[in-house]
Structures are given as structure tokens and as C-alpha cells.
Write a protein that holds these residues in place. Structure first.
Motif, mmCIF file in Angstrom:
data_model
loop_
_atom_site.group_PDB
_atom_site.id
_atom_site.type_symbol
_atom_site.label_atom_id
_atom_site.label_comp_id
_atom_site.label_asym_id
_atom_site.label_seq_id
_atom_site.Cartn_x
_atom_site.Cartn_y
_atom_site.Cartn_z
ATOM 1 N N ARG A 145 0.834 -1.210 0.000
ATOM 2 C CA ARG A 145 0.000 0.000 0.000
ATOM 3 C C ARG A 145 0.866 1.256 0.000
ATOM 4 O O ARG A 145 0.647 2.185 -0.775
ATOM 5 C CB ARG A 145 -0.947 -0.013 1.210
ATOM 6 C CG ARG A 145 -1.897 1.170 1.264
ATOM 7 C CD ARG A 145 -2.779 1.142 2.498
ATOM 8 N NE ARG A 145 -2.075 0.995 3.756
ATOM 9 C CZ ARG A 145 -1.390 1.972 4.358
ATOM 10 N NH1 ARG A 145 -1.328 3.159 3.830
ATOM 11 N NH2 ARG A 145 -0.775 1.748 5.506
ATOM 12 N N ASN A 190 2.917 1.533 -3.303
ATOM 13 C CA ASN A 190 2.030 1.927 -4.392
ATOM 14 C C ASN A 190 1.744 3.422 -4.329
ATOM 15 O O ASN A 190 1.740 4.110 -5.345
ATOM 16 C CB ASN A 190 0.744 1.122 -4.330
ATOM 17 C CG ASN A 190 -0.089 1.278 -5.572
ATOM 18 O OD1 ASN A 190 0.414 1.223 -6.684
ATOM 19 N ND2 ASN A 190 -1.388 1.456 -5.388
ATOM 20 N N HIS A 191 1.548 3.930 -3.127
ATOM 21 C CA HIS A 191 1.330 5.375 -2.960
ATOM 22 C C HIS A 191 2.576 6.158 -3.389
ATOM 23 O O HIS A 191 2.473 7.149 -4.121
ATOM 24 C CB HIS A 191 0.974 5.686 -1.501
ATOM 25 C CG HIS A 191 0.911 7.147 -1.219
ATOM 26 N ND1 HIS A 191 -0.144 7.938 -1.621
ATOM 27 C CD2 HIS A 191 1.779 7.976 -0.596
ATOM 28 C CE1 HIS A 191 0.070 9.185 -1.250
ATOM 29 N NE2 HIS A 191 1.245 9.225 -0.618
ATOM 30 N N HIS A 206 3.219 6.344 -7.165
ATOM 31 C CA HIS A 206 2.267 7.146 -7.944
ATOM 32 C C HIS A 206 2.094 8.544 -7.367
ATOM 33 O O HIS A 206 1.148 9.249 -7.695
ATOM 34 C CB HIS A 206 0.928 6.428 -8.021
ATOM 35 C CG HIS A 206 1.038 5.128 -8.728
ATOM 36 N ND1 HIS A 206 1.091 3.936 -8.059
ATOM 37 C CD2 HIS A 206 1.171 4.835 -10.045
ATOM 38 C CE1 HIS A 206 1.220 2.960 -8.935
ATOM 39 N NE2 HIS A 206 1.275 3.474 -10.134
ATOM 40 N N TYR A 207 2.992 8.938 -6.504
ATOM 41 C CA TYR A 207 2.917 10.231 -5.832
ATOM 42 C C TYR A 207 3.391 11.345 -6.738
ATOM 43 O O TYR A 207 4.293 11.314 -7.450
ATOM 44 C CB TYR A 207 3.748 10.188 -4.548
ATOM 45 C CG TYR A 207 3.762 11.478 -3.785
ATOM 46 C CD1 TYR A 207 2.632 11.935 -3.131
ATOM 47 C CD2 TYR A 207 4.922 12.248 -3.703
ATOM 48 C CE1 TYR A 207 2.659 13.110 -2.414
ATOM 49 C CE2 TYR A 207 4.955 13.426 -2.987
ATOM 50 C CZ TYR A 207 3.821 13.848 -2.347
ATOM 51 O OH TYR A 207 3.838 15.025 -1.643
#
Length: 105
Positions: A97, A100-101, A104-105
């Protein structure tokens, strides 16, 4: 580094050089990890392209990440961020999690 079981993390550039490091890792090992992660990202791209071409299945490219699981430690990479974790302590769901953040930040 806030995820339990995380030993170190590196952010690397597209050329394989290290952009930043945190945690219990020397600069020399962080440089090696950055280079290895970039090389593995490139290999994953080649594998995804080949699999998509041979299978005729879409949705394999671009690959976003990979993991290498050892007896005691694992490394998870997503985008240009990789974390080295202790297997017995980490929550892989939480790690994914957060990575992934960050990717794509």
C-alpha cells in the motif's frame, strides 16, 4: 521506514544512480541496491514485453514492480522506490500500500 520490519529504503533514478536513501544501509550498499533495482526494472520490462508478445495477452506492460523473497529478508520495488524488509516482522499488505502510494505520488 515507518512500516514495521523495514530495514532500509532507496529511491533510484532511471540511470540506476541513487537519489536518496534511508535506514540502516551504508551508502555503498545503497548505491549497489539502486543499481540492482534499476537493472531488475529493465529486465522486468523486457520480460513483460516478451510475455505480452508471445501470449497475445494485453496488460503486462509497463510492469510497475517486483519482489525478491529470501529466507530472512526481502526487497520490494515499485517504480523507482525499493524497500528492504525483515520477513518475520513486515506486513506485506501495508508495504504494498505504501509503495504503491510512493510510486504514484
Amino acid at each position: 521506514m515507518q512500516i514495521k520490519g523495514t530495514i532500509a529504503a532507496v529511491r533510484f533514478r532511471e540511470d540506476g544512480s541513487m537519489a536518496e536513501q534511508v535506514g540502516d544501509i551504508s551508502s555503498a550498499h545503497a548505491d549497489l541496491a539502486s543499481d540492482m533495482c534499476n537493472a531488475t526494472n529493465q529486465l522486468m520490462q523486457q520480460e513483460a514485453d516478451l510475455f505480452a508478445a508471445y501470449s497475445g495477452m494485453r496488460g503486462w506492460t509497463p510492469p510497475e514492480g517486483w519482489a525478491m523473497h529470501g529466507d530472512e529478508y526481502s526487497i520490494w520495488a515499485l517504480g523507482e522506490v525499493a524497500c528492504i524488509v525483515r520477513n518475520t516482522e513486515v506486513s506485506y499488505n501495508e508495504l504494498y500500500r505504501v509503495l504503491n502510494h510512493l510510486a504514484h505520488y
